[in-house]
Design a protein around this motif. Structure first.
Motif, short mmCIF file in Angstrom:
data_model
loop_
_atom_site.label_atom_id
_atom_site.label_comp_id
_atom_site.label_asym_id
_atom_site.label_seq_id
_atom_site.Cartn_x
_atom_site.Cartn_y
_atom_site.Cartn_z
N MET A 199 0.85 -1.18 0.00
CA MET A 199 0.00 0.00 0.00
C MET A 199 0.90 1.24 0.00
N THR A 200 0.58 2.16 -0.86
CA THR A 200 1.39 3.37 -0.96
C THR A 200 1.01 4.37 0.12
N ILE A 201 1.85 5.34 0.27
CA ILE A 201 1.60 6.39 1.26
C ILE A 201 0.33 7.15 0.92
N ALA A 202 0.12 7.41 -0.38
CA ALA A 202 -1.08 8.14 -0.81
C ALA A 202 -2.35 7.36 -0.47
N GLN A 203 -2.35 6.04 -0.67
CA GLN A 203 -3.52 5.23 -0.34
C GLN A 203 -3.80 5.25 1.15
N GLU A 204 -2.74 5.18 1.96
CA GLU A 204 -2.92 5.24 3.41
C GLU A 204 -3.50 6.59 3.82
N ARG A 205 -3.02 7.65 3.19
CA ARG A 205 -3.51 8.98 3.54
C ARG A 205 -4.96 9.16 3.12
N ILE A 206 -5.33 8.62 1.96
CA ILE A 206 -6.72 8.69 1.51
C ILE A 206 -7.64 7.97 2.49
N GLU A 207 -7.24 6.79 2.94
CA GLU A 207 -8.04 6.05 3.92
C GLU A 207 -8.15 6.81 5.24
N ARG A 208 -7.07 7.44 5.66
CA ARG A 208 -7.09 8.23 6.90
C ARG A 208 -8.01 9.44 6.75
N LEU A 209 -7.95 10.12 5.61
CA LEU A 209 -8.84 11.26 5.37
C LEU A 209 -10.30 10.82 5.31
N ALA A 210 -10.56 9.63 4.77
CA ALA A 210 -11.92 9.11 4.73
C ALA A 210 -12.45 8.87 6.14
N SER A 211 -11.62 8.30 7.00
CA SER A 211 -12.08 8.06 8.38
C SER A 211 -12.24 9.38 9.14
N LEU A 212 -11.37 10.34 8.88
CA LEU A 212 -11.51 11.66 9.52
C LEU A 212 -12.80 12.35 9.05
N ALA A 213 -13.12 12.23 7.77
CA ALA A 213 -14.35 12.83 7.25
C ALA A 213 -15.57 12.18 7.89
N ARG A 214 -15.54 10.86 8.05
CA ARG A 214 -16.65 10.14 8.68
C ARG A 214 -16.84 10.62 10.12
N GLU A 215 -15.74 10.74 10.86
CA GLU A 215 -15.81 11.18 12.26
C GLU A 215 -16.30 12.62 12.36
N ALA A 216 -15.79 13.50 11.50
CA ALA A 216 -16.20 14.91 11.53
C ALA A 216 -17.68 15.05 11.19
N ALA A 217 -18.16 14.27 10.24
CA ALA A 217 -19.58 14.32 9.87
C ALA A 217 -20.45 13.82 11.01
N ALA A 218 -19.98 12.79 11.72
CA ALA A 218 -20.74 12.26 12.85
C ALA A 218 -20.86 13.28 13.98
N GLU A 219 -19.85 14.15 14.10
CA GLU A 219 -19.85 15.18 15.14
C GLU A 219 -20.44 16.50 14.65
N CYS A 220 -21.07 16.47 13.46
CA CYS A 220 -21.73 17.64 12.86
C CYS A 220 -20.78 18.76 12.49
N HIS A 221 -19.53 18.43 12.20
CA HIS A 221 -18.57 19.41 11.68
C HIS A 221 -18.53 19.26 10.16
N ASP A 222 -19.58 19.74 9.50
CA ASP A 222 -19.75 19.49 8.07
C ASP A 222 -18.67 20.17 7.22
N ASP A 223 -18.25 21.38 7.60
CA ASP A 223 -17.23 22.06 6.82
C ASP A 223 -15.89 21.33 6.89
N ARG A 224 -15.55 20.84 8.07
CA ARG A 224 -14.31 20.08 8.22
C ARG A 224 -14.37 18.78 7.42
N ALA A 225 -15.52 18.10 7.46
CA ALA A 225 -15.68 16.86 6.70
C ALA A 225 -15.56 17.13 5.20
N ARG A 226 -16.12 18.25 4.74
CA ARG A 226 -16.03 18.61 3.32
C ARG A 226 -14.57 18.85 2.92
#
Length: 91
Positions: free
Chosen positions: A1-28
């Motif tokens: 797995m490349t560094i870019a793929q790992e970062r994309i997965e990390r950003l996806a999980s961060l977006a999911r967490e931010a959306a769950a906490e109603c931080h829509d701008d951060r998730a976007r």
């Protein structure tokens, strides 16, 4: 797995967490960063990430909050608050 793929997965999980906490701008912002990173490195986004983000406004979709999910004749229709629709087949 490349560094870019790992970062994309990390950003996806961060977006999911931010959306769950109603931080829509951060998730976007996380969604936009992940898409840009995938384009720059010619990678495809994970399927789960594609299905839970709006192509038009880059918002992370939360069914019942900012997205409507309906079943129609063999496919799922996800409608964002901005009006954009995505259709996915199912059996």
């Amino acid at each position: 797995m490349t560094i870019a793929q790992e970062r994309i997965e990390r950003l996806a999980s961060l977006a999911r967490e931010a959306a769950a906490e109603c931080h829509d701008d951060r998730a976007r912002d996380y969604v936009r960063l992940a898409r840009r990173l995938a384009e720059r490195n010619r990678l495809s986004l994970p399927t789960e990430f594609k299905r839970f983000t709006c192509d038009a406004c880059d918002v992370y979709l939360r069914p019942g909050k900012n997205a409507r999910v309906r079943l129609q004749d063999g496919h799922v229709v996800v409608t964002c608050d901005c009006g954009e629709q995505a259709r996915y087949p199912y059996e």
